[in-house]
Design a protein around this motif. Structure first.
Motif, short mmCIF file in Angstrom:
data_model
loop_
_atom_site.label_atom_id
_atom_site.label_comp_id
_atom_site.label_asym_id
_atom_site.label_seq_id
_atom_site.Cartn_x
_atom_site.Cartn_y
_atom_site.Cartn_z
N PRO A 49 0.66 -1.30 -0.12
CA PRO A 49 0.47 0.15 -0.33
C PRO A 49 1.09 1.12 -0.12
N GLU A 50 2.09 1.17 0.65
CA GLU A 50 2.85 2.67 0.70
C GLU A 50 3.75 2.43 -0.83
N ASN A 51 3.79 2.27 -1.15
CA ASN A 51 4.37 1.59 -2.20
C ASN A 51 3.36 2.32 -3.44
N THR A 52 2.29 1.86 -3.45
CA THR A 52 1.32 2.64 -4.45
C THR A 52 0.82 4.01 -4.25
N ARG A 53 0.55 4.11 -2.72
CA ARG A 53 1.05 5.54 -2.58
C ARG A 53 1.87 6.43 -2.88
N ALA A 54 2.93 5.82 -2.96
CA ALA A 54 4.14 6.76 -2.90
C ALA A 54 4.49 7.12 -4.84
N ASN A 55 3.38 5.92 -5.08
CA ASN A 55 3.44 5.56 -6.51
C ASN A 55 2.33 6.99 -7.67
N ALA A 56 1.19 6.98 -6.45
CA ALA A 56 0.50 8.11 -6.69
C ALA A 56 0.29 9.14 -7.09
N LEU A 57 1.53 9.61 -5.77
CA LEU A 57 1.47 10.88 -5.72
C LEU A 57 2.94 11.91 -6.75
N ILE A 58 3.95 10.36 -6.77
CA ILE A 58 4.76 10.91 -7.32
C ILE A 58 4.52 10.77 -9.18
N ARG A 59 2.69 10.01 -9.65
CA ARG A 59 2.55 10.50 -11.00
C ARG A 59 1.95 11.49 -10.93
N HIS A 60 1.49 12.06 -9.83
CA HIS A 60 0.68 12.70 -9.52
C HIS A 60 1.41 14.24 -10.49
N ARG A 61 1.90 14.33 -9.44
CA ARG A 61 3.21 15.69 -9.70
C ARG A 61 3.66 15.84 -11.31
N TRP A 62 4.51 14.30 -11.32
CA TRP A 62 4.61 14.55 -13.01
C TRP A 62 4.60 13.36 -14.35
N ARG A 63 2.58 14.21 -14.16
CA ARG A 63 2.11 13.46 -14.82
C ARG A 63 2.27 12.60 -16.37
N GLY A 64 2.52 13.28 -17.09
CA GLY A 64 3.23 12.17 -18.00
C GLY A 64 4.72 11.46 -18.28
N ILE A 65 5.60 11.63 -17.13
CA ILE A 65 6.29 10.87 -18.05
C ILE A 65 6.36 9.68 -16.74
N TYR A 66 5.38 9.44 -15.70
CA TYR A 66 5.68 8.54 -14.49
C TYR A 66 4.29 7.23 -15.39
N ILE A 139 11.16 18.15 -3.84
CA ILE A 139 10.84 18.06 -5.14
C ILE A 139 10.17 19.54 -5.40
N ASP A 140 10.46 19.60 -6.33
CA ASP A 140 9.86 20.82 -7.05
C ASP A 140 8.17 20.92 -7.46
N TRP A 141 7.63 21.04 -6.32
CA TRP A 141 5.95 21.68 -6.12
C TRP A 141 4.97 22.39 -6.47
N PRO A 142 5.21 22.79 -7.22
CA PRO A 142 4.03 24.37 -8.09
C PRO A 142 3.04 24.16 -7.03
N GLU A 143 2.81 25.69 -5.87
CA GLU A 143 1.59 25.78 -5.47
C GLU A 143 0.49 25.96 -6.27
N SER A 144 0.19 25.77 -7.63
CA SER A 144 -0.89 25.96 -7.95
C SER A 144 -1.61 24.21 -8.54
N LEU A 145 -0.48 23.46 -8.03
CA LEU A 145 -1.24 22.00 -7.63
C LEU A 145 -1.33 21.66 -6.89
#
Length: 168
Positions: A49-66, A139-145
Protein backbone atom coordinates in the motif's frame (compact mmCIF):
# COMPACT_ATOMS: atom_id res chain seq x y z
CA UNK A 1 22.05 -19.87 -15.26
CA UNK A 2 18.93 -21.79 -14.26
CA UNK A 3 16.32 -20.06 -12.13
CA UNK A 4 16.13 -20.91 -8.46
CA UNK A 5 12.42 -20.19 -8.58
CA UNK A 6 9.81 -22.88 -9.16
CA UNK A 7 7.36 -22.96 -12.06
CA UNK A 8 4.78 -20.22 -12.59
CA UNK A 9 2.07 -22.59 -11.36
CA UNK A 10 3.85 -23.10 -8.04
CA UNK A 11 4.42 -19.35 -7.71
CA UNK A 12 0.71 -18.76 -8.26
CA UNK A 13 -0.04 -21.30 -5.53
CA UNK A 14 2.22 -19.30 -3.19
CA UNK A 15 0.46 -16.11 -4.29
CA UNK A 16 -2.99 -17.55 -3.51
CA UNK A 17 -1.71 -18.83 -0.15
CA UNK A 18 -0.80 -15.24 0.68
CA UNK A 19 2.98 -15.70 0.81
CA UNK A 20 5.00 -12.51 0.46
CA UNK A 21 7.78 -12.10 -2.11
CA UNK A 22 10.24 -12.06 0.78
CA UNK A 23 8.97 -15.42 2.08
CA UNK A 24 9.16 -16.96 -1.40
CA UNK A 25 12.69 -15.61 -1.90
CA UNK A 26 13.84 -17.08 1.42
CA UNK A 27 12.26 -20.44 0.59
CA UNK A 28 14.04 -20.63 -2.77
CA UNK A 29 17.31 -18.91 -1.80
CA UNK A 30 17.00 -16.04 -4.25
CA UNK A 31 16.41 -12.29 -4.09
CA UNK A 32 13.09 -10.58 -3.48
CA UNK A 33 13.69 -8.74 -6.75
CA UNK A 34 13.91 -12.06 -8.63
CA UNK A 35 10.52 -13.09 -7.25
CA UNK A 36 9.02 -9.69 -8.03
CA UNK A 37 10.41 -9.75 -11.57
CA UNK A 38 8.91 -13.20 -12.23
CA UNK A 39 5.51 -12.11 -10.93
CA UNK A 40 5.76 -9.02 -13.13
CA UNK A 41 6.47 -11.21 -16.19
CA UNK A 42 3.43 -13.27 -15.22
CA UNK A 43 1.31 -10.09 -15.12
CA UNK A 44 0.84 -10.23 -11.36
CA UNK A 45 1.36 -6.89 -9.61
CA UNK A 46 2.07 -7.04 -5.91
CA UNK A 47 2.79 -3.60 -4.53
CA UNK A 48 2.59 -2.65 -0.88
CA UNK A 49 0.00 0.00 0.00
CA UNK A 50 2.90 2.38 0.74
CA UNK A 51 4.38 1.75 -2.70
CA UNK A 52 1.00 2.39 -4.31
CA UNK A 53 0.59 5.67 -2.41
CA UNK A 54 4.13 6.83 -3.24
CA UNK A 55 3.63 6.01 -6.92
CA UNK A 56 0.28 7.85 -6.99
CA UNK A 57 1.84 10.97 -5.51
CA UNK A 58 4.79 10.97 -7.92
CA UNK A 59 2.49 10.21 -10.85
CA UNK A 60 0.26 13.14 -9.84
CA UNK A 61 3.21 15.54 -9.80
CA UNK A 62 4.76 14.37 -13.08
CA UNK A 63 1.77 12.95 -14.97
CA UNK A 64 3.25 12.62 -18.43
CA UNK A 65 6.42 10.75 -17.55
CA UNK A 66 5.53 8.32 -14.82
CA UNK A 67 3.73 5.79 -16.90
CA UNK A 68 5.67 2.64 -17.52
CA UNK A 69 7.72 -0.09 -15.90
CA UNK A 70 9.91 -0.30 -19.00
CA UNK A 71 13.64 0.17 -18.42
CA UNK A 72 13.81 3.04 -20.94
CA UNK A 73 11.10 4.94 -19.07
CA UNK A 74 12.29 7.98 -17.18
CA UNK A 75 10.57 6.69 -14.05
CA UNK A 76 13.25 3.98 -13.86
CA UNK A 77 16.05 6.55 -13.45
CA UNK A 78 18.04 6.44 -10.21
CA UNK A 79 16.69 9.77 -8.93
CA UNK A 80 13.09 8.65 -9.41
CA UNK A 81 13.77 5.28 -7.78
CA UNK A 82 15.44 6.97 -4.82
CA UNK A 83 12.50 9.37 -4.37
CA UNK A 84 9.99 6.53 -4.52
CA UNK A 85 11.93 4.40 -2.01
CA UNK A 86 12.40 7.41 0.28
CA UNK A 87 8.64 8.07 0.24
CA UNK A 88 7.92 4.41 0.94
CA UNK A 89 10.30 4.57 3.92
CA UNK A 90 8.55 7.72 5.18
CA UNK A 91 5.23 5.86 4.89
CA UNK A 92 6.57 2.96 6.98
CA UNK A 93 6.78 0.32 4.22
CA UNK A 94 7.90 -2.89 5.92
CA UNK A 95 8.68 -4.57 2.58
CA UNK A 96 11.78 -2.44 1.91
CA UNK A 97 15.05 -4.32 1.77
CA UNK A 98 18.13 -3.21 3.71
CA UNK A 99 19.58 -1.93 0.42
CA UNK A 100 16.47 0.15 -0.23
CA UNK A 101 16.55 1.63 3.29
CA UNK A 102 20.21 2.52 2.71
CA UNK A 103 19.33 4.11 -0.64
CA UNK A 104 16.59 6.20 0.99
CA UNK A 105 18.92 7.35 3.77
CA UNK A 106 21.73 8.27 1.34
CA UNK A 107 19.31 10.13 -0.91
CA UNK A 108 17.92 12.17 1.99
CA UNK A 109 21.41 12.93 3.29
CA UNK A 110 22.48 14.12 -0.18
CA UNK A 111 19.42 16.36 -0.60
CA UNK A 112 20.11 17.88 2.83
CA UNK A 113 23.85 18.36 2.37
CA UNK A 114 23.55 19.88 -1.11
CA UNK A 115 20.38 21.84 -0.18
CA UNK A 116 18.69 20.76 -3.41
CA UNK A 117 15.31 19.64 -4.72
CA UNK A 118 14.59 17.01 -7.35
CA UNK A 119 13.09 18.27 -10.62
CA UNK A 120 12.13 16.89 -13.99
CA UNK A 121 12.56 18.58 -17.36
CA UNK A 122 12.87 17.77 -21.07
CA UNK A 123 16.29 16.17 -20.51
CA UNK A 124 15.13 14.02 -17.60
CA UNK A 125 15.71 14.17 -13.85
CA UNK A 126 17.97 16.80 -12.33
CA UNK A 127 18.65 18.55 -9.03
CA UNK A 128 18.58 22.30 -8.55
CA UNK A 129 19.42 24.52 -5.57
CA UNK A 130 16.58 24.90 -3.09
CA UNK A 131 14.59 28.14 -3.35
CA UNK A 132 12.78 29.85 -0.49
CA UNK A 133 9.40 28.84 -1.93
CA UNK A 134 10.43 25.16 -1.83
CA UNK A 135 10.49 25.21 1.97
CA UNK A 136 11.63 21.75 3.08
CA UNK A 137 10.03 19.94 0.12
CA UNK A 138 12.36 17.41 -1.58
CA UNK A 139 10.85 17.96 -5.04
CA UNK A 140 9.68 21.00 -6.94
CA UNK A 141 5.94 21.10 -6.21
CA UNK A 142 4.14 24.10 -7.71
CA UNK A 143 1.75 25.94 -5.39
CA UNK A 144 -0.90 25.68 -8.09
CA UNK A 145 -0.84 21.86 -7.99
CA UNK A 146 -3.34 20.54 -5.47
CA UNK A 147 -3.60 17.02 -4.10
CA UNK A 148 -6.45 15.68 -1.99
CA UNK A 149 -4.23 13.87 0.54
CA UNK A 150 -2.45 16.82 2.22
CA UNK A 151 -0.78 14.54 4.80
CA UNK A 152 0.81 12.54 2.00
CA UNK A 153 2.04 15.66 0.23
CA UNK A 154 3.51 16.87 3.52
CA UNK A 155 5.64 13.71 3.62
CA UNK A 156 7.58 15.28 0.74
CA UNK A 157 9.06 17.69 3.30
CA UNK A 158 12.40 16.81 4.84
CA UNK A 159 11.87 15.79 8.44
CA UNK A 160 13.62 17.90 11.09
CA UNK A 161 15.77 14.92 12.00
CA UNK A 162 17.24 12.24 9.76
CA UNK A 163 14.38 10.26 8.27
CA UNK A 164 12.50 7.62 10.17
CA UNK A 165 9.31 5.95 9.00
CA UNK A 166 6.13 8.00 9.51
CA UNK A 167 2.97 5.99 8.92
CA UNK A 168 0.02 8.06 7.70
Amino acid sequence: MPSKLPSDDVLMDYYHEGMTDREIAALHHCTVQAVNKRFHKMGVTRLSPENTRANALIRHRWRGIYYSQESDSHHAADASKALRVWLRRRLGDKTLTANQVGMADRWERGIRERNEVLCYGPEGWFYRPRKREDGQRVIDWPESLSYADKELVNLLDLPLEVSTPVAV
